[in-house]
Write an enzyme that holds these catalytic residues in place. Sequence first.
Site, PDB file in Angstrom:
ATOM      1  N   GLY A 260      58.132  21.598  37.642  1.00 14.75           N
ATOM      2  CA  GLY A 260      58.604  20.354  37.027  1.00 14.75           C
ATOM      3  C   GLY A 260      60.115  20.353  36.896  1.00 14.75           C
ATOM      4  O   GLY A 260      60.773  19.326  37.060  1.00 14.75           O
TER       5      GLY A 260
ATOM      6  N   ASP B  22      57.402  26.388  25.197  1.00 17.30           N
ATOM      7  CA  ASP B  22      56.739  27.209  26.223  1.00 17.30           C
ATOM      8  C   ASP B  22      56.019  28.416  25.621  1.00 17.30           C
ATOM      9  O   ASP B  22      55.239  29.079  26.308  1.00 17.30           O
ATOM     10  CB  ASP B  22      57.772  27.700  27.255  1.00 17.30           C
ATOM     11  CG  ASP B  22      58.284  26.541  28.117  1.00 17.30           C
ATOM     12  OD1 ASP B  22      57.659  25.459  28.109  1.00 17.30           O
ATOM     13  OD2 ASP B  22      59.313  26.727  28.793  1.00 17.30           O
TER      14      ASP B  22
ATOM     15  N   ARG C  88      51.582  30.458  32.103  1.00 17.96           N
ATOM     16  CA  ARG C  88      51.676  30.907  30.702  1.00 17.96           C
ATOM     17  C   ARG C  88      50.282  31.070  30.078  1.00 17.96           C
ATOM     18  O   ARG C  88      50.090  31.886  29.179  1.00 17.96           O
ATOM     19  CB  ARG C  88      52.542  29.956  29.885  1.00 17.96           C
ATOM     20  CG  ARG C  88      53.960  29.855  30.452  1.00 17.96           C
ATOM     21  CD  ARG C  88      55.008  29.471  29.459  1.00 17.96           C
ATOM     22  NE  ARG C  88      56.222  29.066  30.148  1.00 17.96           N
ATOM     23  CZ  ARG C  88      57.125  29.911  30.664  1.00 17.96           C
ATOM     24  NH1 ARG C  88      56.945  31.209  30.563  1.00 17.96           N
ATOM     25  NH2 ARG C  88      58.195  29.446  31.282  1.00 17.96           N
TER      26      ARG C  88
ATOM     27  N   ARG D 257      52.022  15.320  36.689  1.00 20.43           N
ATOM     28  CA  ARG D 257      52.987  15.306  35.576  1.00 20.43           C
ATOM     29  C   ARG D 257      53.828  14.021  35.565  1.00 20.43           C
ATOM     30  O   ARG D 257      54.186  13.484  36.605  1.00 20.43           O
ATOM     31  CB  ARG D 257      53.857  16.564  35.640  1.00 20.43           C
ATOM     32  CG  ARG D 257      52.959  17.796  35.503  1.00 20.43           C
ATOM     33  CD  ARG D 257      53.712  19.071  35.523  1.00 20.43           C
ATOM     34  NE  ARG D 257      54.521  19.233  34.321  1.00 20.43           N
ATOM     35  CZ  ARG D 257      55.316  20.278  34.112  1.00 20.43           C
ATOM     36  NH1 ARG D 257      55.408  21.226  35.021  1.00 20.43           N
ATOM     37  NH2 ARG D 257      56.005  20.361  33.005  1.00 20.43           N
TER      38      ARG D 257
HETATM   39  C1  S3P Z   1      62.651  23.330  30.809  1.00 20.24           C
HETATM   40  C2  S3P Z   1      62.405  22.457  29.782  1.00 20.24           C
HETATM   41  C3  S3P Z   1      61.098  22.352  29.114  1.00 20.24           C
HETATM   42  C4  S3P Z   1      60.239  23.581  29.373  1.00 20.24           C
HETATM   43  C5  S3P Z   1      60.232  23.962  30.823  1.00 20.24           C
HETATM   44  C6  S3P Z   1      61.640  24.279  31.303  1.00 20.24           C
HETATM   45  C7  S3P Z   1      63.981  23.325  31.439  1.00 20.24           C
HETATM   46  O1  S3P Z   1      60.402  21.221  29.624  1.00 20.24           O
HETATM   47  O2  S3P Z   1      58.918  23.347  28.919  1.00 20.24           O
HETATM   48  O3  S3P Z   1      59.410  25.114  31.014  1.00 20.24           O
HETATM   49  O4  S3P Z   1      64.332  24.286  32.155  1.00 20.24           O
HETATM   50  O5  S3P Z   1      64.719  22.367  31.217  1.00 20.24           O
HETATM   51  P1  S3P Z   1      60.607  19.744  29.007  1.00 20.24           P
HETATM   52  O6  S3P Z   1      61.990  19.318  29.290  1.00 20.24           O
HETATM   53  O7  S3P Z   1      59.580  18.894  29.732  1.00 20.24           O
HETATM   54  O8  S3P Z   1      60.306  19.887  27.547  1.00 20.24           O
END
Ligand code: S3P
Length: 431
Positions: free
Chosen positions: A94, A315, A388, A122
């Site tokens: 993501g 996380d 995770r 997502r």
């Molecule tokens: C991340 C932000 C978080 C986190 C992801 C990594 C990042 O997600 O859960 O594992 O590197 O910016 P969200 O921005 O969707 O909260």
Amino acid sequence: MSNLEIRPIRRLDAEFSVPGDKSISHRGIMLGGLAAGTTRLRGFLPGEDCLSTLHALQALGCRVDRVAPDEVLIEGRGAKLLAPAEPIDCGNSGTTMRLLSGVVAGFPFTTRLFGDASLTRRPMGRIAEPLRQFGAEILCEGSGDRPPLTIRGTQLRAIDFTSKVASAQVKSCILLAALQASGKTTFREPILSRDHTERLLPAFGASFRTEKQTLILHGPQRLEGTELDVPGDFSSAAFWMVLAAGLPGARLTLRRVGLNPTRTALISALLRMGAGLVEMVEQPSPEPMGTISVQGGSPLKPTTVSGKEIPNLIDEIPILAVAAALAKGTTEIRDAAELRHKESDRLAVVTKNLRLFGVPVEERPDGLLIEGGCSLIGAEVESHGDHRIAMSAAILGLLAKGRTLVKDTACIETSYPGFAKQIGLLQEAGR
Ligand code: S3P
């Protein structure tokens, strides 16, 4: 399909470090690609997610040299990324898809971003909406606002944007676009999310200011390549911290761990639970880094985690749920509906897996009620393709009675290459 078979351990006396921070590795590569000149990342995480980002920047014309598995040189193209010859595969990541969207939105070409089945579920509206305000054309090809994404980049105009979610991915996507947009971009978020992008920008020669929790960045800006030492990933250290906290007599020292306060709310939660844990910052900037020491055996107490703390341990909730399973009484997690939009629906999956280990759990729309302190029985559980979830189940297995089988553990490679090997070493020493 790869599985992890786990037997309980009785002893733990160890000192080691964990692989590089995933969030910082992604950002180092993207900012390095946008910068003029060479960027060197030491301690880069060679996990599949960060390799997706690395390949994406190569597809956009950047030369990358892997001088060691965890050391990367990236030759930036200044403001001159090239149109990719093919759609870019973001894999399971993501962060790659959301941040890269902000990178390519400012270039006069079309980029198509796709990912695996989990990433395809997502939500992307959270970045598509601000990028459209910047002037880019964003098509979410999946149902609702789901991937694949087609991004038609253009000369961006600065925006004033207030995010509804406390998401560092949204914030970083906007900051990356703002670097290329003309004018003053203003950004607000409901709760401070991880601030790695803000900490890295000055290292690349970029400037912005913060006024009452509002970020203000004037664009366009030119970035210069730099050298970065990436600390160990706190989110990877978290699994071992909970293992040691829950194992009587355990002693654990984790070195060179990232201790950015926007990431370490798990430490506060574990301290409230009575864990014997000490954090020591040894290098304050650009990213705080230091040592975490854990002394196991203090009986854990339940706690409540909610509100402002959530983004700073988002996380770590699957592994916090393992600590909650060990704490006699009811632990409550609230305000965490975002967990339904991660690599899996983590509220549903944590509930399912904890119950298989014999832990009573109530699933709420935005959280969990975990009744800890029952005896834990080894179980056969699915990872649901979520790294995770797989690693949390493995830790639970080390603390439960009998045999545990975690199925479909290939996903661990996205964030923690070497996790299974580390488990093997601890099992060998701790029988
Ligand atoms: C991340 C932000 C978080 C986190 C992801 C990594 C990042 O997600 O859960 O594992 O590197 O910016 P969200 O921005 O969707 O909260």
